[in-house]
Design a protein around this motif. Structure first.
Motif, PDB file in Angstrom:
ATOM      1  N   PHE A   8       8.939  20.169  35.422  1.00 33.92           N
ATOM      2  CA  PHE A   8      10.175  19.377  35.497  1.00 33.92           C
ATOM      3  C   PHE A   8      10.654  18.928  34.118  1.00 33.92           C
ATOM      4  O   PHE A   8      11.575  18.107  34.014  1.00 33.92           O
ATOM      5  N   HIS A   9       9.983  19.430  33.063  1.00 28.28           N
ATOM      6  CA  HIS A   9      10.386  19.144  31.671  1.00 28.28           C
ATOM      7  C   HIS A   9      10.470  17.634  31.417  1.00 28.28           C
ATOM      8  O   HIS A   9      11.401  17.140  30.792  1.00 28.28           O
ATOM      9  N   VAL A  10       9.467  16.920  31.938  1.00 31.07           N
ATOM     10  CA  VAL A  10       9.448  15.461  31.751  1.00 31.07           C
ATOM     11  C   VAL A  10       8.947  15.144  30.345  1.00 31.07           C
ATOM     12  O   VAL A  10       7.944  15.704  29.904  1.00 31.07           O
TER      13      VAL A  10
ATOM     14  N   ARG B 170      -9.967  14.120  35.229  1.00 34.12           N
ATOM     15  CA  ARG B 170      -9.633  15.395  34.567  1.00 34.12           C
ATOM     16  C   ARG B 170      -8.766  16.269  35.462  1.00 34.12           C
ATOM     17  O   ARG B 170      -7.780  16.871  35.005  1.00 34.12           O
ATOM     18  N   GLU B 171      -9.097  16.334  36.747  1.00 32.63           N
ATOM     19  CA  GLU B 171      -8.315  17.150  37.681  1.00 32.63           C
ATOM     20  C   GLU B 171      -6.899  16.611  37.827  1.00 32.63           C
ATOM     21  O   GLU B 171      -5.929  17.384  37.870  1.00 32.63           O
ATOM     22  N   PHE B 172      -6.773  15.299  37.882  1.00 34.24           N
ATOM     23  CA  PHE B 172      -5.439  14.718  38.017  1.00 34.24           C
ATOM     24  C   PHE B 172      -4.599  14.983  36.773  1.00 34.24           C
ATOM     25  O   PHE B 172      -3.416  15.339  36.869  1.00 34.24           O
ATOM     26  N   LEU B 173      -5.175  14.816  35.591  1.00 38.01           N
ATOM     27  CA  LEU B 173      -4.440  15.067  34.351  1.00 38.01           C
ATOM     28  C   LEU B 173      -3.998  16.526  34.264  1.00 38.01           C
ATOM     29  O   LEU B 173      -2.894  16.816  33.789  1.00 38.01           O
ATOM     30  N   ARG B 174      -4.853  17.437  34.723  1.00 35.41           N
ATOM     31  CA  ARG B 174      -4.489  18.859  34.742  1.00 35.41           C
ATOM     32  C   ARG B 174      -3.258  19.083  35.619  1.00 35.41           C
ATOM     33  O   ARG B 174      -2.295  19.757  35.216  1.00 35.41           O
ATOM     34  N   ASP B 175      -3.266  18.494  36.807  1.00 38.37           N
ATOM     35  CA  ASP B 175      -2.127  18.660  37.719  1.00 38.37           C
ATOM     36  C   ASP B 175      -0.885  17.948  37.195  1.00 38.37           C
ATOM     37  O   ASP B 175       0.240  18.450  37.323  1.00 38.37           O
ATOM     38  N   LEU B 176      -1.083  16.766  36.607  1.00 36.17           N
ATOM     39  CA  LEU B 176       0.057  16.031  36.050  1.00 36.17           C
ATOM     40  C   LEU B 176       0.712  16.819  34.923  1.00 36.17           C
ATOM     41  O   LEU B 176       1.944  16.910  34.845  1.00 36.17           O
ATOM     42  N   GLU B 177      -0.098  17.417  34.060  1.00 34.12           N
ATOM     43  CA  GLU B 177       0.444  18.229  32.963  1.00 34.12           C
ATOM     44  C   GLU B 177       1.244  19.411  33.509  1.00 34.12           C
ATOM     45  O   GLU B 177       2.344  19.711  33.029  1.00 34.12           O
ATOM     46  N   SER B 178       0.709  20.048  34.528  1.00 35.31           N
ATOM     47  CA  SER B 178       1.387  21.205  35.114  1.00 35.31           C
ATOM     48  C   SER B 178       2.728  20.807  35.721  1.00 35.31           C
ATOM     49  O   SER B 178       3.761  21.457  35.469  1.00 35.31           O
ATOM     50  N   VAL B 179       2.723  19.727  36.497  1.00 35.07           N
ATOM     51  CA  VAL B 179       3.944  19.297  37.186  1.00 35.07           C
ATOM     52  C   VAL B 179       4.966  18.762  36.187  1.00 35.07           C
ATOM     53  O   VAL B 179       6.166  19.060  36.283  1.00 35.07           O
ATOM     54  N   ALA B 180       4.509  17.973  35.212  1.00 32.43           N
ATOM     55  CA  ALA B 180       5.434  17.425  34.213  1.00 32.43           C
ATOM     56  C   ALA B 180       6.096  18.552  33.426  1.00 32.43           C
ATOM     57  O   ALA B 180       7.288  18.474  33.078  1.00 32.43           O
TER      58      ALA B 180
ATOM     59  N   LYS C 234      -1.118  11.377  25.762  1.00 32.11           N
ATOM     60  CA  LYS C 234      -1.145  12.688  25.102  1.00 32.11           C
ATOM     61  C   LYS C 234      -0.090  13.633  25.676  1.00 32.11           C
ATOM     62  O   LYS C 234       0.463  14.486  24.966  1.00 32.11           O
ATOM     63  N   LEU C 235       0.222  13.451  26.975  1.00 27.93           N
ATOM     64  CA  LEU C 235       1.243  14.285  27.615  1.00 27.93           C
ATOM     65  C   LEU C 235       2.660  13.830  27.258  1.00 27.93           C
ATOM     66  O   LEU C 235       3.639  14.480  27.624  1.00 27.93           O
ATOM     67  N   GLY C 236       2.761  12.683  26.566  1.00 26.44           N
ATOM     68  CA  GLY C 236       4.066  12.191  26.145  1.00 26.44           C
ATOM     69  C   GLY C 236       4.801  11.400  27.208  1.00 26.44           C
ATOM     70  O   GLY C 236       6.007  11.155  27.073  1.00 26.44           O
ATOM     71  N   LEU C 237       4.091  10.964  28.244  1.00 25.90           N
ATOM     72  CA  LEU C 237       4.722  10.179  29.303  1.00 25.90           C
ATOM     73  C   LEU C 237       4.621   8.696  28.994  1.00 25.90           C
ATOM     74  O   LEU C 237       3.653   8.235  28.365  1.00 25.90           O
ATOM     75  N   ALA C 238       5.593   7.934  29.448  1.00 28.94           N
ATOM     76  CA  ALA C 238       5.588   6.489  29.247  1.00 28.94           C
ATOM     77  C   ALA C 238       4.599   5.852  30.217  1.00 28.94           C
ATOM     78  O   ALA C 238       4.675   6.070  31.432  1.00 28.94           O
ATOM     79  N   VAL C 239       3.685   5.074  29.681  1.00 28.67           N
ATOM     80  CA  VAL C 239       2.671   4.423  30.510  1.00 28.67           C
ATOM     81  C   VAL C 239       2.350   3.054  29.914  1.00 28.67           C
ATOM     82  O   VAL C 239       2.277   2.897  28.690  1.00 28.67           O
ATOM     83  N   ARG C 240       2.193   2.073  30.775  1.00 26.76           N
ATOM     84  CA  ARG C 240       1.874   0.726  30.307  1.00 26.76           C
ATOM     85  C   ARG C 240       0.396   0.638  29.923  1.00 26.76           C
ATOM     86  O   ARG C 240      -0.467   1.166  30.619  1.00 26.76           O
ATOM     87  N   THR C 241       0.116  -0.045  28.814  1.00 22.35           N
ATOM     88  CA  THR C 241      -1.264  -0.254  28.407  1.00 22.35           C
ATOM     89  C   THR C 241      -1.975  -1.073  29.489  1.00 22.35           C
ATOM     90  O   THR C 241      -1.517  -2.152  29.850  1.00 22.35           O
ATOM     91  N   PRO C 242      -3.088  -0.583  30.020  1.00 21.88           N
ATOM     92  CA  PRO C 242      -3.729  -1.283  31.137  1.00 21.88           C
ATOM     93  C   PRO C 242      -4.465  -2.543  30.702  1.00 21.88           C
ATOM     94  O   PRO C 242      -5.109  -2.567  29.648  1.00 21.88           O
ATOM     95  N   THR C 243      -4.365  -3.577  31.530  1.00 21.70           N
ATOM     96  CA  THR C 243      -5.154  -4.789  31.345  1.00 21.70           C
ATOM     97  C   THR C 243      -6.475  -4.654  32.094  1.00 21.70           C
ATOM     98  O   THR C 243      -7.534  -5.001  31.585  1.00 21.70           O
ATOM     99  N   ILE C 244      -6.386  -4.161  33.312  1.00 23.36           N
ATOM    100  CA  ILE C 244      -7.556  -3.875  34.134  1.00 23.36           C
ATOM    101  C   ILE C 244      -7.413  -2.428  34.627  1.00 23.36           C
ATOM    102  O   ILE C 244      -6.664  -1.655  34.038  1.00 23.36           O
ATOM    103  N   ASN C 245      -8.100  -2.065  35.674  1.00 23.22           N
ATOM    104  CA  ASN C 245      -8.112  -0.668  36.126  1.00 23.22           C
ATOM    105  C   ASN C 245      -6.914  -0.316  37.000  1.00 23.22           C
ATOM    106  O   ASN C 245      -7.056   0.250  38.089  1.00 23.22           O
ATOM    107  N   VAL C 246      -5.728  -0.632  36.506  1.00 27.80           N
ATOM    108  CA  VAL C 246      -4.461  -0.302  37.162  1.00 27.80           C
ATOM    109  C   VAL C 246      -3.531   0.288  36.115  1.00 27.80           C
ATOM    110  O   VAL C 246      -3.378  -0.281  35.029  1.00 27.80           O
TER     111      VAL C 246
END
Length: 377
Positions: A375-377, A362-372, A308-320
């Motif tokens: 830096f206009h990622v 939720r807390e991590f996503l909040r911080d990731l959104e702020s930081v991204a 949703k934040l528009g970042l590139a992420v690999r579809t997870p196979t397991i919890n990684v």
């Protein structure tokens, strides 16, 4: 060492000062580790069996029996019977034992493995005088079987596959590797140190993952109870599908109660074996399914939030999860107290362990959104 000792209370204060510098899984901010807080019953039992030593197992027959039952339960997770195995200090020792057996059983000094193999295989080959050849992986970060097979020659003694890679959580085609190993008459070791306590339960939960140990072609498997198995550190496991294979790493110990050993270490904690037995018996498959279900649900929530934040992420196979966000974002999150890790290609690597709750996500996503955004990622 001082001439005179300190009162116990003074020592405890020193220990508390040191421990205050350590991070704790219970805080939820450790997102880059494949370990977690052990189960409370495991902690209790570990303390109860502290003085037991499986390196001299004739003195501790009850604890040796617990180890045997724990290993049998682990083999059962993989649908295996008639196997042998041992609990080890972790995945590194288990991988060393596997390649030690392969070297002594085989004909050559070369090991072929995908480039996503754990660095403990590098260690093992260095220790054992083996030459490790790493092969390319496909776009999914799984072993390219054609490329791997092309690197096999007359000097090859073993092939290694991974079920739950450390960086991406991906699963190699173990059935395909087993066919190659059978055709080439090679030893096949499967490193499922992390995935071994995840993949069987994901299948039971209906997730679209393919993982099986075929009836023939696989010689040994590594699994780590001290990762997703919730057993206190140190506790790894090696399973040999043919009990005779274990004999290839046998060392005589003439002055001990049992005259033969099959591990790298001599003195070996029975506390870990008892704790593993206890946690396995207490949780059962139902309990582990619940643990894995929670981790995967939180993994998917994190994945969807990153998308949703528009970042590139690999579809997870397991919890990684592996997120391509750039070094600036990674460093900034570290300064905010998040303890992350990186893949060799520089992606941010997150392991959603049992201590990573929905609230932490939720807390991590909040911080990731702020930081991204900064830096206009």
């Amino acid at each position: 060492m001082d001439e005179r000792g300190l009162p116990a209370e003074d020592v405890r204060k020193l220990l508390s000062q040191a421990q205050s510098k350590d991070l704790s899984y219970s805080g939820g901010r450790i997102l880059g580790s494949m370990c977690t807080s052990p189960h409370s019953l495991g902690r209790e039992v570990f303390t109860q069996f502290l003085e037991t030593n499986l390196g001299d197992a004739g003195l501790f027959e009850g604890t040796k029996g617990l180890e045997s039952e724990a290993v049998e339960m682990i083999a059962g997770l993989l649908g295996l019977a008639g196997t042998s195995g041992l609990l080890t200090t972790g995945g590194t020792e288990a991988n060393i034992l596997a390649l030690w057996a392969a070297r002594n059983k085989g004909r050559g000094k070369k090991v072929v493995a995908p480039e996503t193999v754990h660095f403990s295989v590098d260690k093992a080959c260095n220790l054992l005088g083996l030459r490790l050849v790493k092969t390319a992986v496909d776009s999914r970060k799984c072993a390219d079987l054609g490329e791997l097979e092309s690197r096999i020659d007359h000097d090859t003694c073993a092939v290694v596959g991974v079920a739950g890679t450390t960086e991406y959580g991906t699963v190699d085609d173990i059935t395909g590797l087993a066919k190659i190993a059978l055709e080439k008459e090679l030893y096949l070791h499967v490193d499922a140190a992390f995935g071994g306590f995840v993949l069987p339960f994901l299948q039971e939960l209906g997730y679209p993952v393919h993982f099986e140990i075929p009836a023939s072609g696989v010689d040994s498997i590594t699994l780590d109870p001290h990762k997703m198995g919730l057993v206190p550190i140190p506790c790894g496991c090696i399973i040999f599908t043919d009990p005779e294979t274990q004999g290839f790493i046998e060392t005589e110990a003439p002055y001990l109660t049992l005259k033969r050993q099959h591990t790298v270490v001599g003195t070996r904690s029975g506390a870990a074996a008892a704790a593993a037995y206890a946690v396995f018996k207490h949780l059962g498959r139902e309990g582990y399914r619940g643990v894995v279900k929670q981790c995967m649900e939180n993994t998917i929530k994190l994945y969807r939030g990153v998308v949703k934040l528009g970042l590139a992420v690999r579809t997870p196979t397991i919890n990684v999860l592996a997120i391509d966000c750039g070094p600036e974002v990674y460093d900034a999150l570290g300064k905010m107290g998040w303890r992350l890790s990186q893949t060799r290609e520089g992606e941010m690597r997150i392991i959603v362990m049992p201590h990573v709750s929905e609230k932490v996500v939720r807390e991590f996503l909040r911080d990731l959104e702020s930081v991204a955004g900064d830096f206009h990622v």
